[in-house]
Design a protein around this motif. Structure first.
Motif, PDB file in Angstrom:
ATOM      1  N   UNK A 201       0.829  -1.203   0.000  1.00 51.53           N
ATOM      2  CA  UNK A 201       0.000   0.000   0.000  1.00 51.53           C
ATOM      3  C   UNK A 201       0.863   1.253   0.000  1.00 51.53           C
ATOM      4  N   UNK A 202       1.976   1.231   0.703  1.00 52.30           N
ATOM      5  CA  UNK A 202       2.863   2.399   0.797  1.00 52.30           C
ATOM      6  C   UNK A 202       3.955   2.412  -0.257  1.00 52.30           C
ATOM      7  N   UNK A 203       3.965   1.464  -1.176  1.00 50.33           N
ATOM      8  CA  UNK A 203       5.024   1.367  -2.196  1.00 50.33           C
ATOM      9  C   UNK A 203       4.709   2.290  -3.375  1.00 50.33           C
ATOM     10  N   UNK A 204       4.801   3.595  -3.139  1.00 53.55           N
ATOM     11  CA  UNK A 204       4.515   4.580  -4.188  1.00 53.55           C
ATOM     12  C   UNK A 204       5.457   4.437  -5.373  1.00 53.55           C
ATOM     13  N   UNK A 205       6.685   4.054  -5.126  1.00 51.32           N
ATOM     14  CA  UNK A 205       7.683   3.979  -6.189  1.00 51.32           C
ATOM     15  C   UNK A 205       7.344   2.916  -7.228  1.00 51.32           C
ATOM     16  N   UNK A 206       6.413   2.035  -6.917  1.00 53.19           N
ATOM     17  CA  UNK A 206       6.005   1.005  -7.862  1.00 53.19           C
ATOM     18  C   UNK A 206       4.791   1.446  -8.680  1.00 53.19           C
ATOM     19  N   UNK A 207       4.409   2.699  -8.538  1.00 51.40           N
ATOM     20  CA  UNK A 207       3.278   3.216  -9.301  1.00 51.40           C
ATOM     21  C   UNK A 207       1.972   3.005  -8.572  1.00 51.40           C
ATOM     22  N   UNK A 208       0.912   3.505  -9.169  1.00 52.56           N
ATOM     23  CA  UNK A 208      -0.401   3.298  -8.597  1.00 52.56           C
ATOM     24  C   UNK A 208      -0.992   4.537  -7.967  1.00 52.56           C
ATOM     25  N   UNK A 209      -1.275   5.536  -8.791  1.00 50.24           N
ATOM     26  CA  UNK A 209      -1.984   6.729  -8.355  1.00 50.24           C
ATOM     27  C   UNK A 209      -3.160   6.915  -9.314  1.00 50.24           C
ATOM     28  N   UNK A 210      -4.319   7.231  -8.783  1.00 50.17           N
ATOM     29  CA  UNK A 210      -5.519   7.390  -9.603  1.00 50.17           C
ATOM     30  C   UNK A 210      -5.886   8.865  -9.671  1.00 50.17           C
ATOM     31  N   UNK A 211      -6.059   9.387 -10.870  1.00 50.37           N
ATOM     32  CA  UNK A 211      -6.303  10.812 -11.063  1.00 50.37           C
ATOM     33  C   UNK A 211      -7.573  11.273 -10.364  1.00 50.37           C
ATOM     34  N   UNK A 212      -8.642  10.464 -10.382  1.00 51.72           N
ATOM     35  CA  UNK A 212      -9.881  10.890  -9.729  1.00 51.72           C
ATOM     36  C   UNK A 212      -9.700  11.004  -8.227  1.00 51.72           C
ATOM     37  N   UNK A 213      -8.955  10.100  -7.646  1.00 47.42           N
ATOM     38  CA  UNK A 213      -8.671  10.196  -6.211  1.00 47.42           C
ATOM     39  C   UNK A 213      -7.822  11.415  -5.897  1.00 47.42           C
ATOM     40  N   UNK A 214      -6.902  11.745  -6.807  1.00 44.60           N
ATOM     41  CA  UNK A 214      -6.073  12.927  -6.620  1.00 44.60           C
ATOM     42  C   UNK A 214      -6.894  14.203  -6.672  1.00 44.60           C
ATOM     43  N   UNK A 215      -7.805  14.272  -7.623  1.00 45.42           N
ATOM     44  CA  UNK A 215      -8.670  15.450  -7.724  1.00 45.42           C
ATOM     45  C   UNK A 215      -9.555  15.593  -6.493  1.00 45.42           C
ATOM     46  N   UNK A 216     -10.159  14.517  -6.074  1.00 44.89           N
ATOM     47  CA  UNK A 216     -11.062  14.554  -4.926  1.00 44.89           C
ATOM     48  C   UNK A 216     -10.276  14.854  -3.644  1.00 44.89           C
ATOM     49  N   UNK A 217      -9.153  14.175  -3.445  1.00 44.16           N
ATOM     50  CA  UNK A 217      -8.340  14.384  -2.240  1.00 44.16           C
ATOM     51  C   UNK A 217      -7.759  15.781  -2.171  1.00 44.16           C
ATOM     52  N   UNK A 218      -7.264  16.293  -3.286  1.00 47.18           N
ATOM     53  CA  UNK A 218      -6.694  17.633  -3.310  1.00 47.18           C
ATOM     54  C   UNK A 218      -7.746  18.697  -3.063  1.00 47.18           C
ATOM     55  N   UNK A 219      -8.893  18.535  -3.685  1.00 46.04           N
ATOM     56  CA  UNK A 219      -9.983  19.486  -3.501  1.00 46.04           C
ATOM     57  C   UNK A 219     -10.480  19.450  -2.051  1.00 46.04           C
ATOM     58  N   UNK A 220     -10.649  18.264  -1.505  1.00 47.03           N
ATOM     59  CA  UNK A 220     -11.117  18.138  -0.118  1.00 47.03           C
ATOM     60  C   UNK A 220     -10.124  18.768   0.856  1.00 47.03           C
ATOM     61  N   UNK A 221      -8.843  18.509   0.673  1.00 41.97           N
ATOM     62  CA  UNK A 221      -7.831  19.081   1.569  1.00 41.97           C
ATOM     63  C   UNK A 221      -7.770  20.595   1.438  1.00 41.97           C
ATOM     64  N   UNK A 222      -7.857  21.108   0.220  1.00 40.60           N
ATOM     65  CA  UNK A 222      -7.853  22.552   0.018  1.00 40.60           C
ATOM     66  C   UNK A 222      -9.054  23.219   0.658  1.00 40.60           C
ATOM     67  N   UNK A 223     -10.224  22.611   0.505  1.00 40.19           N
ATOM     68  CA  UNK A 223     -11.436  23.163   1.114  1.00 40.19           C
ATOM     69  C   UNK A 223     -11.333  23.104   2.633  1.00 40.19           C
ATOM     70  N   UNK A 224     -10.848  21.992   3.176  1.00 39.49           N
ATOM     71  CA  UNK A 224     -10.706  21.884   4.623  1.00 39.49           C
ATOM     72  C   UNK A 224      -9.724  22.923   5.156  1.00 39.49           C
ATOM     73  N   UNK A 225      -8.639  23.185   4.425  1.00 42.19           N
ATOM     74  CA  UNK A 225      -7.694  24.208   4.865  1.00 42.19           C
ATOM     75  C   UNK A 225      -8.376  25.575   4.884  1.00 42.19           C
TER      76      UNK A 225
END
Length: 113
Positions: free
Chosen positions: A86-110
């Motif tokens: 799960x923590x092996x970022x260097x092996x790839x595995x990022x989803x653009x929709x999760x990035x958009x949702x997570x970034x937007x949520x964190x920005x709004x919470x800030x």
């Protein structure tokens, strides 16, 4: 109908264990341009630039966590059997929709808190 084939190497360059891909470069450019535009707008409406940098930082962290989380949920069968991956970022595995949702949520919470 024939498909368009682009013979573009996805790797921009490699230096030892570090590999920079075109996709990653475009994400970094997009973040930099977004922060630049936000700074200009903040200056116009008299918002302190530290608030922009802090919101951007939390937004990027939220995007990374959200992108990885969405990827893990999407392939949950694999990660149940390999929880250390799960923590092996260097092996790839990022989803653009999760990035958009997570970034937007964190920005709004800030901004709200």
């Amino acid at each position: 109908m024939d498909a368009i084939v682009m013979a573009l190497d996805p790797v921009l360059f490699s230096a030892g264990p570090v590999t920079i891909r075109w996709y990653g470069l475009m994400i970094a450019v997009g973040i930099a341009l977004g922060v630049y535009v936000a700074l200009r707008e903040a200056q116009r409406v008299h918002v302190h630039e530290d608030a922009v940098y802090n919101c951007a930082l939390w937004g990027v962290v939220g995007a990374i966590v959200g992108a990885r989380g969405f990827h893990v949920i999407d392939r949950i069968e694999f990660y149940i059997q390999n929880p250390a991956a799960i923590l092996a970022f260097q092996q790839g595995g990022l989803a653009i929709w999760g990035g958009l949702i997570g970034g937007l949520a964190a920005g709004i919470m800030y901004c709200v808190f």
